[in-house]
Structure formats: structure tokens, C-alpha cells
Enzyme design. Sequence first.
Site, PDB file in Angstrom:
ATOM      1  N   SER A   8       0.836  -1.198   0.000  1.00 53.65           N
ATOM      2  CA  SER A   8       0.000   0.000   0.000  1.00 53.65           C
ATOM      3  C   SER A   8       0.869   1.245   0.000  1.00 53.65           C
ATOM      4  O   SER A   8       1.578   1.527   0.966  1.00 53.65           O
ATOM      5  CB  SER A   8      -0.917   0.009   1.224  1.00 53.65           C
ATOM      6  OG  SER A   8      -1.556   1.266   1.298  1.00 53.65           O
ATOM      7  N   HIS A  33      -1.125  -1.201  -4.351  1.00 51.47           N
ATOM      8  CA  HIS A  33      -2.408  -0.844  -3.732  1.00 51.47           C
ATOM      9  C   HIS A  33      -2.417   0.672  -3.501  1.00 51.47           C
ATOM     10  O   HIS A  33      -1.530   1.220  -2.831  1.00 51.47           O
ATOM     11  CB  HIS A  33      -2.551  -1.598  -2.408  1.00 51.47           C
ATOM     12  CG  HIS A  33      -3.881  -1.425  -1.742  1.00 51.47           C
ATOM     13  ND1 HIS A  33      -5.008  -2.129  -2.109  1.00 51.47           N
ATOM     14  CD2 HIS A  33      -4.268  -0.615  -0.724  1.00 51.47           C
ATOM     15  CE1 HIS A  33      -6.028  -1.768  -1.347  1.00 51.47           C
ATOM     16  NE2 HIS A  33      -5.604  -0.851  -0.498  1.00 51.47           N
ATOM     17  N   ASP A  35      -4.653   3.867  -2.107  1.00 48.86           N
ATOM     18  CA  ASP A  35      -5.783   4.228  -1.251  1.00 48.86           C
ATOM     19  C   ASP A  35      -6.235   5.652  -1.520  1.00 48.86           C
ATOM     20  O   ASP A  35      -5.502   6.601  -1.241  1.00 48.86           O
ATOM     21  CB  ASP A  35      -5.372   4.115   0.222  1.00 48.86           C
ATOM     22  CG  ASP A  35      -5.189   2.676   0.644  1.00 48.86           C
ATOM     23  OD1 ASP A  35      -6.147   1.904   0.530  1.00 48.86           O
ATOM     24  OD2 ASP A  35      -4.074   2.321   1.079  1.00 48.86           O
ATOM     25  N   MET A  37      -8.865   8.592  -0.581  1.00 44.68           N
ATOM     26  CA  MET A  37      -9.758   8.976   0.528  1.00 44.68           C
ATOM     27  C   MET A  37     -10.300  10.387   0.303  1.00 44.68           C
ATOM     28  O   MET A  37      -9.580  11.245  -0.205  1.00 44.68           O
ATOM     29  CB  MET A  37      -8.984   8.956   1.847  1.00 44.68           C
ATOM     30  CG  MET A  37      -8.322   7.637   2.149  1.00 44.68           C
ATOM     31  SD  MET A  37      -7.406   7.725   3.689  1.00 44.68           S
ATOM     32  CE  MET A  37      -6.598   6.111   3.662  1.00 44.68           C
ATOM     33  N   HIS A  66      -8.230   1.389  -4.336  1.00 38.55           N
ATOM     34  CA  HIS A  66      -9.221   1.201  -3.273  1.00 38.55           C
ATOM     35  C   HIS A  66      -9.856   2.557  -2.984  1.00 38.55           C
ATOM     36  O   HIS A  66      -9.220   3.439  -2.403  1.00 38.55           O
ATOM     37  CB  HIS A  66      -8.473   0.632  -2.045  1.00 38.55           C
ATOM     38  CG  HIS A  66      -9.299   0.553  -0.792  1.00 38.55           C
ATOM     39  ND1 HIS A  66      -8.720   0.309   0.441  1.00 38.55           N
ATOM     40  CD2 HIS A  66     -10.624   0.669  -0.562  1.00 38.55           C
ATOM     41  CE1 HIS A  66      -9.667   0.281   1.368  1.00 38.55           C
ATOM     42  NE2 HIS A  66     -10.821   0.508   0.788  1.00 38.55           N
ATOM     43  N   MET A  68     -12.034   4.968  -1.049  1.00 40.32           N
ATOM     44  CA  MET A  68     -12.714   5.236   0.226  1.00 40.32           C
ATOM     45  C   MET A  68     -13.367   6.599   0.099  1.00 40.32           C
ATOM     46  O   MET A  68     -12.994   7.570   0.763  1.00 40.32           O
ATOM     47  CB  MET A  68     -11.700   5.199   1.378  1.00 40.32           C
ATOM     48  CG  MET A  68     -11.333   3.789   1.795  1.00 40.32           C
ATOM     49  SD  MET A  68      -9.795   3.721   2.714  1.00 40.32           S
ATOM     50  CE  MET A  68      -8.646   3.670   1.355  1.00 40.32           C
ATOM     51  N   MET A 137     -11.870  -5.294   5.005  1.00 38.04           N
ATOM     52  CA  MET A 137     -11.053  -4.381   5.814  1.00 38.04           C
ATOM     53  C   MET A 137     -10.788  -5.038   7.171  1.00 38.04           C
ATOM     54  O   MET A 137     -11.728  -5.442   7.861  1.00 38.04           O
ATOM     55  CB  MET A 137     -11.772  -3.048   6.032  1.00 38.04           C
ATOM     56  CG  MET A 137     -11.874  -2.163   4.805  1.00 38.04           C
ATOM     57  SD  MET A 137     -10.309  -1.858   3.959  1.00 38.04           S
ATOM     58  CE  MET A 137      -9.328  -1.098   5.247  1.00 38.04           C
ATOM     59  N   GLY A 144      -3.012   4.179   7.795  1.00 39.31           N
ATOM     60  CA  GLY A 144      -2.088   3.058   7.868  1.00 39.31           C
ATOM     61  C   GLY A 144      -1.639   2.862   9.308  1.00 39.31           C
ATOM     62  O   GLY A 144      -1.914   3.694  10.179  1.00 39.31           O
ATOM     63  N   ASP A 175      -7.005  -6.173   4.079  1.00 36.99           N
ATOM     64  CA  ASP A 175      -6.304  -4.877   4.111  1.00 36.99           C
ATOM     65  C   ASP A 175      -6.345  -4.284   5.517  1.00 36.99           C
ATOM     66  O   ASP A 175      -7.424  -3.984   6.035  1.00 36.99           O
ATOM     67  CB  ASP A 175      -7.023  -3.945   3.115  1.00 36.99           C
ATOM     68  CG  ASP A 175      -6.376  -2.580   2.979  1.00 36.99           C
ATOM     69  OD1 ASP A 175      -5.298  -2.352   3.555  1.00 36.99           O
ATOM     70  OD2 ASP A 175      -6.971  -1.737   2.275  1.00 36.99           O
ATOM     71  N   GLY A 176      -5.145  -4.101   6.104  1.00 33.82           N
ATOM     72  CA  GLY A 176      -5.041  -3.399   7.378  1.00 33.82           C
ATOM     73  C   GLY A 176      -4.388  -4.222   8.472  1.00 33.82           C
ATOM     74  O   GLY A 176      -4.855  -5.307   8.802  1.00 33.82           O
TER      75      GLY A 176
HETATM   76  C1  DX5 Z   1      -6.439   1.876   5.320  1.00 31.87           C
HETATM   77  C2  DX5 Z   1      -5.968   1.503   3.942  1.00 31.87           C
HETATM   78  C3  DX5 Z   1      -4.865   0.515   3.919  1.00 31.87           C
HETATM   79  C4  DX5 Z   1      -3.605   0.960   4.608  1.00 31.87           C
HETATM   80  C5  DX5 Z   1      -3.020  -0.279   5.239  1.00 31.87           C
HETATM   81  O1  DX5 Z   1      -7.599   2.601   5.226  1.00 31.87           O
HETATM   82  O2  DX5 Z   1      -7.038   0.965   3.188  1.00 31.87           O
HETATM   83  O3  DX5 Z   1      -4.586   0.074   2.596  1.00 31.87           O
HETATM   84  O4  DX5 Z   1      -2.668   1.550   3.765  1.00 31.87           O
HETATM   85  O5  DX5 Z   1      -1.939   0.089   6.003  1.00 31.87           O
HETATM   86  P1  DX5 Z   1      -1.259  -0.886   7.057  1.00 31.87           P
HETATM   87  O6  DX5 Z   1      -0.800  -2.104   6.313  1.00 31.87           O
HETATM   88  O7  DX5 Z   1      -0.141  -0.071   7.590  1.00 31.87           O
HETATM   89  O8  DX5 Z   1      -2.304  -1.225   8.104  1.00 31.87           O
HETATM   90 ZN    ZN Z   2      -6.565   0.019   1.199  1.00 30.91          ZN
END
Ligand code: DX5
Ligand code: ZN
Length: 218
Positions: A8, A33, A35, A37, A66, A68, A137, A144, A175-176
Site C-alpha cells: 500500500s 495498492h 488508497d 480517501m 481502493h 474510500m 477491511m 495506515g 487490508d489493514g
Molecule cells: C487503510 C488503507 C490501507 C492501509 C493499510 O484505510 O485501506 O490500505 O494503507 O496500512 P497498514 O498495512 O499499515 O495497516
Molecule cells: Zn486500502
Amino acid sequence: MKPLIAPSLLSADFLNLADDIEMVNLSEADWFHCDVMDGIFVPNISFGLPVISAIKRKAEKPLDVHLMIQHPERFIKDFKNAGADLLSVHYEVCTHLHRTLQEIRNLDMKAGIVLNPHTPVSVLDNILPEADFVLLMSVNPGFGGQSFIPETLNKIKRLKEMILKRNLQTLIEVDGGIGIDNAKLLIEAGADILVAGNAIFKSPDPLMTIKMLKNSVN
Ligand code: DX5
Ligand code: ZN
């Protein structure tokens, strides 16, 4: 089966993004990946279309985007044009999820449904065949570096049963909070794709961490 690994970029060094992308290009990872937002669906703002387009110029592996964001259906074509190969939308914000998934597939992208930690996999019952993958999730989306929510393991197992029972090819992405300490458990539960941000980019040896994630089962 070895999992697909999707680093990510949210945890990458944005000042030296090209270096981090090159590291992933040279690694055993499978996808990037990304993200996105909006500060409304999740309490954070990350990056958007111009950054995805820039990543695409350097990335030699598929972009797994992804979303969000609220009303993701407004931007499907834009993310296609920016270079997304896989596009996932949250179940929680899609009033017409069936149509949205079809629009993604019609543009030759793989379509994914994302479920927040509180959303049960049973909601997928009538929509599963329309998705190429489901993203579970394992933290609350937005940041992160959060801790893995253990209940996710039960969700993976239940979803895997649904997929097998119906003879579908749907992949399960998680993911997460994923790292070398829990990767094996996730794969054994039925995960096909592991997303990892902090575990990779904050590691002293990201290439080795990716290798270990990739090879966490025989
Ligand atoms: C959180 C994201 C993840 C994030 C994961 O909302 O969707 O993709 O980057 O980060 P880690 O692996 O550090 O939990
Ligand atoms: Zn993600």
C-alpha cells in the site's frame, strides 16, 4: 497457494515516491495498492487522480485502486483513465452496487467490493457473482499503521465457504494491520491477496519483508 502481495503506497515516502515504486517493481510483490480517501467517508484525505496517473507512469505491475470515497460511481471512468487495473468500492456507500460493479467491468477493470469491519459477509449473498474480488477491511479504513482486528479471520473463513459453495472464482483480499506475524493465519483462513503498508515501507528491508509475506506458506 502463495498469496498475491499488494504493497500500500499510503505508507510510502511521498517525497521519493519513484524510488518506492521502483522497489516494488523489483520485488516479488504483485500489485500496487492505492488508497483514495475523500475526508468524508473516512476521516482522512490521501491522494487522487493526478497522483495515480503519475504512479502509472512508473509502475510495472497492476494498480489496485481502493476507493474510500462517497459516490464512487461518479469517478469510475476517471480512475480507468488514470490507470487503474482493479477498482474497488465500499458496499457501505453504493446504493446501486450492482450497476457500479458492471460499469467497472465494462471498462475492462477488475471489480471489487470492500466491506468495513462491521459489515457482515452475508450482505454479499446476492451480489457475489458480480465481483472479481472482495476486499475485507481488517482495520477501520482511513489510516495506515493500525492494529489488525482478529474477527476478520472468521469473516475470511465464512466468505471462502460462500465462494466455494457456489463454485465462484472470487478472490479474497485483506487490508489493514497485516505483517509477517499474521500473514500465514490469513492465508490459511482463505485470503488470496494481502495488502500491507507499514509492514513493508517502514521495514528496514522492504524487499525482504515482501519476500517473507509472499512465502509465508509453502
Ligand atoms: C487503510 C488503507 C490501507 C492501509 C493499510 O484505510 O485501506 O490500505 O494503507 O496500512 P497498514 O498495512 O499499515 O495497516
Ligand atoms: Zn486500502
